[in-house]
Motif scaffolding. Structure first.
Motif, PDB file in Angstrom:
ATOM      1  N   LYS A 293     -20.572  29.431  -5.146  1.00 16.06           N
ATOM      2  CA  LYS A 293     -19.822  30.682  -5.238  1.00 16.06           C
ATOM      3  C   LYS A 293     -20.634  31.829  -4.652  1.00 16.06           C
ATOM      4  CE  LYS A 293     -17.079  29.550  -9.353  1.00 16.06           C
ATOM      5  NZ  LYS A 293     -16.732  29.962 -10.745  1.00 16.06           N
ATOM      6  N   ASP A 294     -19.966  32.647  -3.864  1.00 16.21           N
ATOM      7  CA  ASP A 294     -20.597  33.867  -3.382  1.00 16.21           C
ATOM      8  C   ASP A 294     -21.010  34.690  -4.602  1.00 16.21           C
ATOM      9  OD1 ASP A 294     -21.048  36.553  -2.550  1.00 16.21           O
ATOM     10  OD2 ASP A 294     -19.808  36.242  -0.773  1.00 16.21           O
ATOM     11  N   GLY A 298     -17.689  35.781  -6.022  1.00 15.25           N
ATOM     12  CA  GLY A 298     -17.256  34.660  -6.848  1.00 15.25           C
ATOM     13  C   GLY A 298     -16.418  33.655  -6.106  1.00 15.25           C
ATOM     14  N   VAL A 299     -16.159  33.869  -4.834  1.00 15.41           N
ATOM     15  CA  VAL A 299     -15.328  32.961  -4.051  1.00 15.41           C
ATOM     16  C   VAL A 299     -16.154  31.744  -3.620  1.00 15.41           C
ATOM     17  CG1 VAL A 299     -13.977  32.698  -1.939  1.00 15.41           C
ATOM     18  CG2 VAL A 299     -13.912  34.867  -3.214  1.00 15.41           C
ATOM     19  N   PRO A 300     -15.671  30.532  -3.886  1.00 15.37           N
ATOM     20  CA  PRO A 300     -16.407  29.326  -3.476  1.00 15.37           C
ATOM     21  C   PRO A 300     -16.413  29.168  -1.956  1.00 15.37           C
ATOM     22  CG  PRO A 300     -14.786  28.836  -5.180  1.00 15.37           C
ATOM     23  CD  PRO A 300     -14.472  30.204  -4.663  1.00 15.37           C
TER      24      PRO A 300
END
Length: 504
Positions: A293-294, A298-300
């Motif tokens: 996750k960034d 939070g984006v994978p």
């Protein structure tokens, strides 16, 4: 430097896209009152108009101005560039006549953007602080060059591919001749600023690459230097990035050694060195593909980690012992296939770097002043037996294939000899300018004192004992009788054995 926020430890930046991650002072009336209390001689000599201003990161109001200089100083014609000049007036009603001048790191950092003023509070009481953005940085015709597209995504931060067209695009887009943004020319700029501000002598404060700049100024204008403080010493015998694998390996070996001697660390992470070596051998055969996750969004995203990228990121994490205290825990998790701590730590170290460093200026310096003197044989010799290996150096120098190269004076790379008082500061754990380089510089600086600070990485001025030492040095203008209060009780911060923190 190799040197970049200072944090306060500017990091030298490697080449290629992975490079961009690896190489961040009283109201107006009060300022005018202070100015009026100066000697008439100093004020009558000031030729550069200054106006009250606010500078981000500086709590005092300052005086700002722009000095126009010829880009081509030798020709004295053609394009002119503006140099951003910030003067933070001394707090005393009757200040000392010679200011403290910051020479920032990188190469590529701007002095006016370095959050270091609080470190010289004692000096600021009686002396002006002068911040000049070196040509090619900050507010002085910056040579920005960041090939990461804004929408490239998090995975691009771990891409070490060299894209020649990106560097050519940077050069083509400049309203500048990159060949003219070297250290000797910039130090001519600095002396013109000195004269325009009406100062007879300067107290130089160089940090990382700024120590090289200070040494060059000392050679070009010896009569203008009252004192020099060099923190994270990069003498002219240090070629960027030739010795980085060797110096980084020393710092990494110290990390493992200290963990092995620490009961809590060795118990929590047994055989860590061997396990990391085995992991790197596997990565050499096949890069690791992992979904993480960034840390910011939070984006994978799926990223590919090569051995080379992993080690470059790890190198950056060794600059500060406060960051390195997490590295054994991170390495332990990585050997077990958990890459999230590594990704988060890497982002924490390199995040926002592209906004604060002029990468083009970095390459204008390195490709002219360093690369032409580095041979393949020297690269192989210096990298022999290191984990980072010779390819790290070759990758960092790759942009020099297309970057315009200037010239340096004859015998530029000979050691700088000066009788000026010099305070040399080195961090015991520094991965890029370790104490040996301070020892090297001292050989031709007879009025110098070299202080090695235990438990500290790249740059030492964050410590109160060093701030006091520097203040005493600048006050008396001599190293005679100076003694560091940074004693042997200073050690590396305790290692984290879990994300809850160190063992109590």
């Amino acid at each position: 430097m190799a040197g970049e926020t200072l944090n306060s430890h500017p990091r030298p930046l490697p080449g290629g896209e992975g490079a961009w991650r690896l190489a961040a002072l009283v109201v107006a009336v009060g300022l005018l009152v202070v100015a009026c209390r100066r000697s008439g001689e100093t004020q009558s000599e000031r030729k550069l108009p200054l106006s009250p201003c606010r500078v981000e990161g500086i709590e005092y109001q300052a005086l700002c101005g722009t000095l126009e200089v010829f880009e081509d100083r030798a020709a004295k014609q053609g394009r002119k560039i503006g140099l951003r000049v910030v003067v933070v007036p001394a707090l005393a009603a009757t200040p000392e006549p010679d200011p403290l001048v910051l020479l920032a790191g990188g190469p590529g950092q701007a002095a006016s953007e370095a959050p270091v003023l609080k470190m010289v509070d004692r000096i600021h009481r009686n002396r002006d602080i002068v911040l000049v953005d070196q040509r090619g940085t900050g507010g002085s015709h910056p040579l920005k060059c960041n090939p990461d597209p804004p929408d490239a995504g998090f995975a691009a931060k771990f891409d070490d591919a060299f894209r020649e067209e990106d560097f050519r695009k940077c050069v083509k887009g400049y309203d500048a001749d990159p060949r003219l943004y070297t250290t000797p020319i910039a130090m001519e700029d600095l002396d013109e600023v000195r004269e325009a501000l009406g100062y007879s002598k300067l107290n130089l404060w160089g940090i990382s690459y700024g120590t090289r700049a200070a040494l060059v100024y000392m050679r070009q204008y010896p009569e203008r230097v009252r004192t020099a403080t060099l923190d994270g010493v990069a003498p002219l015998s240090l070629y960027l990035p030739l010795t980085m694998p060797r110096d980084a390996q020393r710092a990494l070996d110290l990390l493992f050694e200290h963990c092995e001697k620490d009961a809590a660390c060795s118990k929590a992470f047994p055989e860590l060195r061997a396990r990391v070596k085995a992991m790197l051998d596997r990565m050499e055969q096949e890069p690791v593909r992992v979904t993480v996750k960034d840390p910011l969004t939070g984006v994978p995203e799926e990223i590919t980690l090569s051995r080379r990228v992993f080690l470059q990121m790890l190198f950056g994490q060794l600059y500060s012992p406060e960051v390195a205290m997490l590295v054994p825990l991170m390495l332990d998790r990585a050997t077990q296939g958990d890459w999230a701590p590594f990704v988060a730590l890497s982002q924490g170290v390199s995040g926002g770097l592209s906004d604060t460093v002029s990468h083009g200026m970095f390459f204008s310096v390195v490709c002219t002043e360093d690369a032409p003197f580095i041979t393949d044989e020297a690269i192989d010799r210096e990298a022999s037996g290191t984990w980072l290996g010779p390819q790290m150096v070759r990758n960092m120098l790759e942009p020099c294939r297309v970057w315009p190269k200037g010239t340096v004076p004859e015998k530029y790379r000979e050691p700088v000899t000066s009788k000026a008082p010099v305070l040399l500061l080195s961090g015991e754990l520094d991965p890029v300018t370790p104490p040996a380089w301070g020892d090297e510089a001292k050989k031709t600086l007879p009025n110098s004192l070299h202080v090695v600070v235990p438990g500290v990485g790249h740059n030492t001025m964050g410590l109160g004992c060093i701030q006091s030492l520097m203040a005493d040095f600048v006050k008396q203008g001599s190293v005679e009788g100076l003694k560091s209060e940074c004693g042997p009780e200073l050690t590396r911060p305790p290692f984290f054995t879990s994300f809850a923190g160190p063992v109590p």
